[in-house]
Motif scaffolding. Structure first.
Motif, PDB file in Angstrom:
ATOM      1  N   LEU A  71      33.222  35.938  50.935  1.00  0.00           N
ATOM      2  CA  LEU A  71      32.485  34.771  50.452  1.00  0.00           C
ATOM      3  C   LEU A  71      32.717  33.605  51.401  1.00  0.00           C
ATOM      4  O   LEU A  71      33.853  33.282  51.744  1.00  0.00           O
ATOM      5  CB  LEU A  71      32.957  34.395  49.042  1.00  0.00           C
ATOM      6  N   PHE A  72      31.625  32.979  51.826  1.00  0.00           N
ATOM      7  CA  PHE A  72      31.694  31.779  52.659  1.00  0.00           C
ATOM      8  C   PHE A  72      31.108  30.623  51.857  1.00  0.00           C
ATOM      9  O   PHE A  72      29.984  30.715  51.359  1.00  0.00           O
ATOM     10  CB  PHE A  72      30.911  31.983  53.960  1.00  0.00           C
ATOM     11  N   ASP A  73      31.873  29.549  51.738  1.00  0.00           N
ATOM     12  CA  ASP A  73      31.446  28.454  50.865  1.00  0.00           C
ATOM     13  C   ASP A  73      31.846  27.112  51.469  1.00  0.00           C
ATOM     14  O   ASP A  73      32.993  26.919  51.877  1.00  0.00           O
ATOM     15  CB  ASP A  73      32.081  28.612  49.484  1.00  0.00           C
ATOM     16  N   ALA A  74      30.869  26.204  51.549  1.00  0.00           N
ATOM     17  CA  ALA A  74      31.117  24.868  52.095  1.00  0.00           C
ATOM     18  C   ALA A  74      30.928  23.789  51.038  1.00  0.00           C
ATOM     19  O   ALA A  74      30.814  22.612  51.368  1.00  0.00           O
ATOM     20  CB  ALA A  74      30.183  24.607  53.279  1.00  0.00           C
ATOM     21  N   THR A  75      30.890  24.180  49.758  1.00  0.00           N
ATOM     22  CA  THR A  75      30.690  23.192  48.694  1.00  0.00           C
ATOM     23  C   THR A  75      31.973  22.471  48.328  1.00  0.00           C
ATOM     24  O   THR A  75      31.934  21.402  47.725  1.00  0.00           O
ATOM     25  CB  THR A  75      30.144  23.874  47.427  1.00  0.00           C
ATOM     26  N   GLY A  76      33.137  23.059  48.658  1.00  0.00           N
ATOM     27  CA  GLY A  76      34.412  22.444  48.315  1.00  0.00           C
ATOM     28  C   GLY A  76      34.971  22.903  46.993  1.00  0.00           C
ATOM     29  O   GLY A  76      36.117  22.596  46.650  1.00  0.00           O
ATOM     30  N   ILE A  77      34.203  23.654  46.222  1.00  0.00           N
ATOM     31  CA  ILE A  77      34.657  24.089  44.901  1.00  0.00           C
ATOM     32  C   ILE A  77      35.842  25.040  44.998  1.00  0.00           C
ATOM     33  O   ILE A  77      36.728  25.039  44.151  1.00  0.00           O
ATOM     34  CB  ILE A  77      33.494  24.755  44.132  1.00  0.00           C
ATOM     35  N   PHE A  78      35.886  25.847  46.067  1.00  0.00           N
ATOM     36  CA  PHE A  78      36.905  26.885  46.160  1.00  0.00           C
ATOM     37  C   PHE A  78      38.147  26.448  46.921  1.00  0.00           C
ATOM     38  O   PHE A  78      38.998  27.265  47.230  1.00  0.00           O
ATOM     39  CB  PHE A  78      36.311  28.134  46.826  1.00  0.00           C
ATOM     40  N   GLU A  79      38.259  25.170  47.245  1.00  0.00           N
ATOM     41  CA  GLU A  79      39.452  24.707  47.934  1.00  0.00           C
ATOM     42  C   GLU A  79      40.650  24.747  46.995  1.00  0.00           C
ATOM     43  O   GLU A  79      40.568  24.357  45.835  1.00  0.00           O
ATOM     44  CB  GLU A  79      39.254  23.278  48.451  1.00  0.00           C
ATOM     45  N   ILE A  80      41.781  25.218  47.502  1.00  0.00           N
ATOM     46  CA  ILE A  80      43.022  25.249  46.721  1.00  0.00           C
ATOM     47  C   ILE A  80      43.798  23.974  47.007  1.00  0.00           C
ATOM     48  O   ILE A  80      44.116  23.672  48.149  1.00  0.00           O
ATOM     49  CB  ILE A  80      43.869  26.478  47.081  1.00  0.00           C
ATOM     50  N   VAL A  81      44.109  23.221  45.981  1.00  0.00           N
ATOM     51  CA  VAL A  81      44.799  21.954  46.157  1.00  0.00           C
ATOM     52  C   VAL A  81      46.271  22.114  45.838  1.00  0.00           C
ATOM     53  O   VAL A  81      46.668  22.968  45.049  1.00  0.00           O
ATOM     54  CB  VAL A  81      44.180  20.862  45.251  1.00  0.00           C
ATOM     55  N   ASP A  82      47.103  21.271  46.443  1.00  0.00           N
ATOM     56  CA  ASP A  82      48.554  21.359  46.295  1.00  0.00           C
ATOM     57  C   ASP A  82      49.002  20.472  45.140  1.00  0.00           C
ATOM     58  O   ASP A  82      49.630  19.438  45.322  1.00  0.00           O
ATOM     59  CB  ASP A  82      49.224  20.933  47.599  1.00  0.00           C
ATOM     60  N   LEU A  83      48.658  20.887  43.922  1.00  0.00           N
ATOM     61  CA  LEU A  83      48.980  20.132  42.723  1.00  0.00           C
ATOM     62  C   LEU A  83      49.665  21.048  41.725  1.00  0.00           C
ATOM     63  O   LEU A  83      49.711  22.263  41.914  1.00  0.00           O
ATOM     64  CB  LEU A  83      47.698  19.557  42.101  1.00  0.00           C
ATOM     65  N   ASP A  84      50.202  20.449  40.644  1.00  0.00           N
ATOM     66  CA  ASP A  84      50.761  21.315  39.617  1.00  0.00           C
ATOM     67  C   ASP A  84      49.622  21.917  38.806  1.00  0.00           C
ATOM     68  O   ASP A  84      48.447  21.623  39.026  1.00  0.00           O
ATOM     69  CB  ASP A  84      51.756  20.556  38.723  1.00  0.00           C
TER      70      ASP A  84
END
Length: 251
Positions: free
Chosen positions: A71-84
């Motif tokens: 899957l290639f995605d440039a929407t930003g929805i699938f970004e993993i953030v460094d949060l709890d």
């Protein structure tokens, strides 16, 4: 650190006709959900005239097929953030609620064209080797040498300028493991397996492979024959099978 721990990404290497890695590897942005392996055993079903009940005769084990989707995605929805955990879930929910693929701002300039072009290069004819690149796919316990036989790209979403911002690529590969090693892996008691070695302290698989064949380049195939998931750390005392190759039969 991510709540999911350190994430290992799938890497696709391009190999030349001698099996050496070429150029920059492709490190996927989003790992596949899984992959599919298909194995086929070929039998001769032909029977002589006026005969019946003849058992099929084994012919060979065909190279395995390996299929996976990227899957290639440039929407930003699938970004993993460094949060709890709570912050991560809230962030994802906010992204989904506020996402508009037709918004006309800086985010709309992002697309997946470059990533898709890198994948397309894997099926491009290379004049220096007179064929597309052989590939090495590495991810966790998976380490597969193969040829890409089919590439399907399904474009799912576009920005206001018509550039794709989401796409799914389906890759179908053919295992390129040497026939001698592949057939030997079916039956480790085969009389063709004339080389059995016990791992000693300080041994590495490339070194042991070099001692048998005079060339260390077959070590990945030997690892596959012996079902070694971690061939970088060999346990002393382990017995390994080294099936003969054509180049060693006259030695």
């Amino acid at each position: 650190m991510s709540i999911l721990g350190e994430l290992e990404k799938m890497v696709i290497y391009k190999l030349d006709d001698k099996g050496a890695r070429q150029g920059e590897p492709i490190t996927v942005t989003i790992n596949p959900e899984g992959y599919k392996e298909t194995f086929t055993v070929e039998y001769n079903q032909d029977q002589e005239a006026n005969s019946s009940g003849k058992k099929p005769k084994f012919v060979k084990v065909k190279p395995g097929d390996f299929t996976f989707k990227l899957l290639f995605d440039a929407t930003g929805i699938f970004e993993i953030v460094d949060l709890d955990l709570t912050e991560t879930l809230n962030s994802i929910a906010a992204d989904i609620a506020g996402f508009n693929p037709f918004q006309d701002d800086e985010a709309s300039e992002k697309n997946v064209v470059d990533e898709i072009n890198k994948i397309k290069e894997l099926v491009t004819y290379k004049g220096d080797i007179h064929k597309p690149y052989e590939l090495e796919v590495a991810w966790g316990s998976l380490n597969l040498k193969c040829f890409l036989t089919k590439l399907d790209i399904d474009y799912k979403l576009f920005n206001t300028k018509g550039y794709p911002i989401r796409a799914v690529a389906t890759l179908t590969c053919k295992d390129s493991t040497a026939d001698e090693l592949r057939e030997a892996s079916v039956n480790k008691q085969s009389p063709d397996l004339t080389h059995v070695r016990q791992v000693k302290e300080g041994d590495t698989l490339p070194l042991m492979t070099y001692r048998i064949y005079g060339d260390s380049k077959y070590y990945l195939e030997v690892a596959r024959v012996n079902n070694l998931l971690n061939f970088r750390n060999l346990e002393p005392g382990t017995e390994l099978f080294f099936p003969p190759l054509n180049k060693t039969q006259s030695a």
